[in-house]
Design an enzyme around this catalytic site. Structure first.
Site, PDB file in Angstrom:
ATOM      1  N   HIS A 227       0.779  -1.205  -0.038  1.00 56.06           N
ATOM      2  CA  HIS A 227      -0.252   0.004   0.076  1.00 56.06           C
ATOM      3  C   HIS A 227       0.925   1.179  -0.166  1.00 56.06           C
ATOM      4  O   HIS A 227       1.546   1.450   0.988  1.00 56.06           O
ATOM      5  CB  HIS A 227      -0.870  -0.031   1.200  1.00 56.06           C
ATOM      6  CG  HIS A 227      -1.609   1.034   1.368  1.00 56.06           C
ATOM      7  ND1 HIS A 227      -2.791   0.989   0.764  1.00 56.06           N
ATOM      8  CD2 HIS A 227      -1.507   2.413   1.969  1.00 56.06           C
ATOM      9  CE1 HIS A 227      -3.486   2.437   1.254  1.00 56.06           C
ATOM     10  NE2 HIS A 227      -2.672   3.176   1.898  1.00 56.06           N
ATOM     11  N   SER A 229       2.561   4.702   0.470  1.00 55.50           N
ATOM     12  CA  SER A 229       2.337   5.864   1.836  1.00 55.50           C
ATOM     13  C   SER A 229       3.794   6.357   1.745  1.00 55.50           C
ATOM     14  O   SER A 229       4.618   6.345   1.018  1.00 55.50           O
ATOM     15  CB  SER A 229       1.692   5.225   2.731  1.00 55.50           C
ATOM     16  OG  SER A 229       1.528   6.252   3.772  1.00 55.50           O
TER      17      SER A 229
END
Length: 513
Positions: A227, A229
């Site tokens: 993910h 980030s």
């Protein structure tokens, strides 16, 4: 008459006191109904909390007190659009929305790809199959040089790596991607990776990512990212253990010209990571400062005092302009990775009537000692600086971007040789690389015996890869094909991904050219 007046006084008193009090209470209630909650919370915070007072510091630390105006929606859209626009393999350094960023972006399909920030020690691998067949995704790799985005740390925590963002925020893939960046913790098991599931322009919310040491090797963080980030690495030593990290001490100054009366030295106390030194060089560029000599390593501990920088010697004909010959750097400014520097300014002494000082002042030699407060007799580094008017400080002429020439830069080849010789302190050698490339040891030994001019296993591996690549791909390459160099460098950055064959790696690189 008097009795009437005395009976009327309490009513007057009630009117005079009661009406203002009731009005005040009503006004307070109205404010509570209509005043925005954020304003009330701010007021309560001011009444109930006292903000910590920081120490005044030089230029780099003052960045943390900067107040940025809120961004408008068009500004935010332009900000993210620029970050995610393909950079054609280039590494861009630019200030966007009050943030100094280093970034690279490209499009990736089902064959995967790799992004690398030049000279920063940071890379992002998107493996084959991470993107569905028939789709293309824009990805970006961003180094954040804004100190405001680093985690808020306690006194026992130390920042040992850069803040790195993978974009676009929130993107996910069919297979985990590999983010790699350098750290400077002396004990890798004490280094803990952190993640902030926020965009670059939002307030950060840093959280630990796994246990300490889970994603760190000797000098590198390697995170399997599912993910996109923000990520960084924090030093957290167990109770009763000293936390230590490596610093690099870098000395900068401007050229020494014949008519120049003053000269200033600036000494940076940086994390021992490639991107920290690049930050200092970028910070010096507007002032004409250049790095003087190689950086020196310093063993910095989190349990000790401030860093002292003491001037010990100045060559004849020069004098120190500053009031003190000793300067202090607050411990937390170094421990929390604020990239502080300290400076000394020197002046040529005025010549006596019967004395010619021109020969004496055409050169300056300076010696400084640096140590942590209280440890001067136990551990100290000596910094020496020398400059003369005869030195060639002229900047090299700008070189226009040459057309692709498919040549392996000799400095890169020497670096690969140094990294891959069997006695390398890195623990890597060309035999492991050959194994990952699918080359057998007997083939390498035969090449060494029959081609003494190759000189080393590293050269042999490169030669064999070049030959096999020509046969497999049907493409004639120069003996020092630049793509091969790029793929070998790329493989070194993903050393712990043995499932990727060299042919897949090369095909990814060609598509990314």
């Amino acid at each position: 008459m008097c009795s009437h007046e005395s009976s009327f006084q309490p009513a007057q008193l009630l009117l005079l006191v009661g009406v203002p009090v009731a009005s005040a209470l009503f006004l307070v209630q109205c404010l509570r109904w209509h005043c925005p909650h954020w304003l009330l919370r701010a007021c309560w915070k001011l009444d109930s909390q006292e903000e910590p007072v920081g120490h005044p510091t030089p230029l780099p630390e003052n960045e943390s007190s900067r107040q940025c105006p809120p961004a408008t929606l068009p500004e935010m859209a332009a900000f993210y659009q620029e970050l995610h626009t393909p950079t054609q393999g280039q590494t861009i350094i630019r200030q966007l929305m009050h943030k100094l960023l280093v970034f690279s972006a490209r499009e990736v399909d089902h064959r995967g790809g790799c992004l690398m920030l030049q000279d920063m020690g940071i890379s992002l691998l998107i493996p084959p199959g991470a993107v569905a067949v028939g789709r293309q995704e824009r990805v970006s790799l961003i180094l954040v040089w804004d100190l405001l985005d680093a985690p808020s740390l306690s006194r026992v925590q130390g920042l040992v790596s850069p803040v790195v963002a993978c974009g676009p925020h929130g993107a996910s893939f069919l297979k985990p991607c590999t983010l790699t960046f350098k750290h400077c913790a002396q004990e890798p098991s004490h280094a803990r990776t952190y993640s902030s599931n926020t965009t670059l322009l939002d307030a950060k919310a840093w959280r630990p990512l796994g246990r300490p040491g889970a994603h760190t090797s000797r000098d590198e963080c390697r995170i399997q990212v599912s993910h996109f980030s923000l990520y960084t690495c924090v030093l957290e030593a167990p109770a009763g253990r000293d936390a230590r990290k490596w610093l690099q001490l870098a000395v900068f100054c401007s050229p020494l010209a014949p008519a120049q009366s003053h000269l200033q030295l600036r000494i940076y106390f940086l994390n021992n990571t490639p991107c920290a030194l690049q930050w200092a060089m970028a910070n010096e560029q507007p002032h004409g400062g250049r790095l003087r000599g190689p950086c020196q390593l310093f063993d910095f501990t989190g349990a000790r005092g401030d860093q002292c920088l003491k001037l010990k010697y100045i060559s004849e004909g020069w004098e120190n302009v500053d009031e003190s010959s000793c300067q202090l750097v607050p411990h937390l400014h170094i421990w929390h990775g604020k990239c502080p520097f300290r400076s000394f300014c020197f002046r040529r002494k005025a010549a006596n009537e019967n004395e010619d000082c021109s020969a004496l002042t055409s050169e300056i030699i300076v010696t400084m000692h640096t140590f942590q407060d209280g440890l001067e007799t136990k551990y100290m580094e000596i910094l020496r600086f020398q400059a003369s008017e005869e030195e060639s400080w002229a900047a090299p002429p700008p070189v226009s971007e040459p057309p692709p020439c498919n040549r392996l830069p000799p400095e890169l080849f020497e670096q690969l040789q140094m990294l891959l010789e069997p006695n390398s302190i890195t623990g890597n050698d060309w035999r492991r690389l050959a194994s990952h490339l699918g080359l057998c040891g007997m083939k390498i030994r035969n090449q060494l015996e029959n081609n003494s001019e190759l000189g080393s296993g590293t050269q042999t591996v490169s030669a064999v890869v070049r030959k096999d690549f020509t046969q497999e791909m049907g493409v004639e390459l120069d003996p020092a094909e630049s793509r091969v160099a790029l793929k070998i460098t790329y493989l070194l950055n993903i050393y712990q991904v043995p499932t990727m064959s060299w042919k897949t790696m090369l095909s990814i690189g060609i598509q990314g050219k």
